[in-house]
Design a protein around this motif. Structure first.
Motif, PDB file in Angstrom:
ATOM      1  N   ILE A  92       0.866  -1.176   0.000  1.00 46.15           N
ATOM      2  CA  ILE A  92       0.000   0.000   0.000  1.00 46.15           C
ATOM      3  C   ILE A  92       0.904   1.227   0.000  1.00 46.15           C
ATOM      4  O   ILE A  92       1.867   1.285   0.737  1.00 46.15           O
ATOM      5  CB  ILE A  92      -0.895   0.041   1.260  1.00 46.15           C
ATOM      6  N   HIS A  93       0.602   2.200  -0.831  1.00 48.36           N
ATOM      7  CA  HIS A  93       1.378   3.438  -0.791  1.00 48.36           C
ATOM      8  C   HIS A  93       0.460   4.637  -0.965  1.00 48.36           C
ATOM      9  O   HIS A  93      -0.608   4.542  -1.560  1.00 48.36           O
ATOM     10  CB  HIS A  93       2.535   3.435  -1.789  1.00 48.36           C
ATOM     11  N   LEU A  94       0.890   5.762  -0.394  1.00 49.51           N
ATOM     12  CA  LEU A  94       0.148   7.007  -0.484  1.00 49.51           C
ATOM     13  C   LEU A  94       0.699   7.821  -1.643  1.00 49.51           C
ATOM     14  O   LEU A  94       1.851   7.675  -2.025  1.00 49.51           O
ATOM     15  CB  LEU A  94       0.293   7.807   0.815  1.00 49.51           C
ATOM     16  N   GLN A  95      -0.142   8.678  -2.173  1.00 49.47           N
ATOM     17  CA  GLN A  95       0.302   9.633  -3.179  1.00 49.47           C
ATOM     18  C   GLN A  95       1.559  10.301  -2.645  1.00 49.47           C
ATOM     19  O   GLN A  95       1.578  10.813  -1.533  1.00 49.47           O
ATOM     20  CB  GLN A  95      -0.823  10.629  -3.390  1.00 49.47           C
ATOM     21  N   THR A  96       2.642  10.285  -3.394  1.00 53.59           N
ATOM     22  CA  THR A  96       3.932  10.759  -2.896  1.00 53.59           C
ATOM     23  C   THR A  96       3.929  12.240  -2.546  1.00 53.59           C
ATOM     24  O   THR A  96       4.446  12.638  -1.519  1.00 53.59           O
ATOM     25  CB  THR A  96       5.030  10.472  -3.936  1.00 53.59           C
ATOM     26  N   VAL A  97       3.343  13.091  -3.385  1.00 53.44           N
ATOM     27  CA  VAL A  97       3.314  14.529  -3.146  1.00 53.44           C
ATOM     28  C   VAL A  97       1.895  14.931  -2.781  1.00 53.44           C
ATOM     29  O   VAL A  97       0.944  14.567  -3.472  1.00 53.44           O
ATOM     30  CB  VAL A  97       3.772  15.314  -4.391  1.00 53.44           C
ATOM     31  N   SER A  98       1.728  15.660  -1.674  1.00 54.31           N
ATOM     32  CA  SER A  98       0.409  16.108  -1.249  1.00 54.31           C
ATOM     33  C   SER A  98       0.469  17.565  -0.839  1.00 54.31           C
ATOM     34  O   SER A  98       1.537  18.116  -0.615  1.00 54.31           O
ATOM     35  CB  SER A  98      -0.084  15.257  -0.076  1.00 54.31           C
ATOM     36  N   VAL A  99      -0.707  18.177  -0.742  1.00 53.46           N
ATOM     37  CA  VAL A  99      -0.818  19.575  -0.349  1.00 53.46           C
ATOM     38  C   VAL A  99      -1.626  19.656   0.933  1.00 53.46           C
ATOM     39  O   VAL A  99      -2.611  18.949   1.107  1.00 53.46           O
ATOM     40  CB  VAL A  99      -1.488  20.406  -1.459  1.00 53.46           C
ATOM     41  N   THR A 100      -1.185  20.515   1.851  1.00 51.49           N
ATOM     42  CA  THR A 100      -1.859  20.744   3.117  1.00 51.49           C
ATOM     43  C   THR A 100      -2.469  22.140   3.118  1.00 51.49           C
ATOM     44  O   THR A 100      -1.808  23.095   2.719  1.00 51.49           O
ATOM     45  CB  THR A 100      -0.846  20.668   4.285  1.00 51.49           C
TER      46      THR A 100
END
Length: 174
Positions: free
Chosen positions: A146-154
């Motif tokens: 399982i992996h999360l989207q590598t780049v995210s915005v806060t």
């Protein structure tokens, strides 16, 4: 002096985008089912995280994280995770609340309870004046499945500037 002007210009640019991101953080999120990513994984849902407020102590900070995984495949289940986000580096100011949404991918459309538990590490850059925005580049978690989207915005509220190494630890609460 040049560094301060560069930082101020960067912060001002992020602040302009921050108002839109802060508003977007309160909008409902929906994603299409089974959309492949670059690694031929399948989008199985999204992880929506509320980050507690806190103060940056020049060299770092630690804040509580409460997340909800929303499955977009199968039974459309919901799972809850808690944890912490720790930052080491330049972290000046405070935030009252933040929201972070990650897409979640798996090699197939399957998912096992608690699969998002783990340690994610990377870097964060944030600028907040009232409403603000941050970018996270984090990798890790369950080894290869399982992996999360590598780049995210806060999106966040407060008065803060940060450029840090970051780690997020998630633990299933169910």
């Amino acid at each position: 002096m040049r560094e301060i002007l560069t930082l101020a210009f960067s912060a001002a640019s992020l602040i302009v985008a921050g108002a839109a991101v802060a508003r977007a953080a309160d909008l409902p999120t929906s994603y299409r089912e089974e959309e492949p990513d670059q690694r031929n994984g399948v989008k199985i849902g999204y992880l929506d995280c509320e980050i507690g407020g806190g103060v940056g102590y020049v060299l770092g900070s630690a804040k509580e994280v409460d997340c909800t995984f929303h499955s977009t495949v199968g039974s459309k289940r919901v799972e809850h995770y808690s944890g912490a986000i720790r930052k080491m580096g330049v972290d000046l100011g405070f935030t009252t609340r933040s929201r972070l949404v990650w897409l979640v991918f798996a090699p197939t459309a399957g998912y096992h309870h608690g699969s998002l538990s783990g340690l994610y590490q990377g870097a964060t850059v944030e600028a907040t004046l009232g409403a603000g925005v941050g970018t996270n580049i984090l990798v890790g978690g369950t080894s290869g499945s399982i992996h999360l989207q590598t780049v995210s915005v806060t999106g966040q509220l407060g008065l803060n500037v940060a450029a840090t190494g970051t780690s997020v630890t998630l633990t299933s609460t169910e």
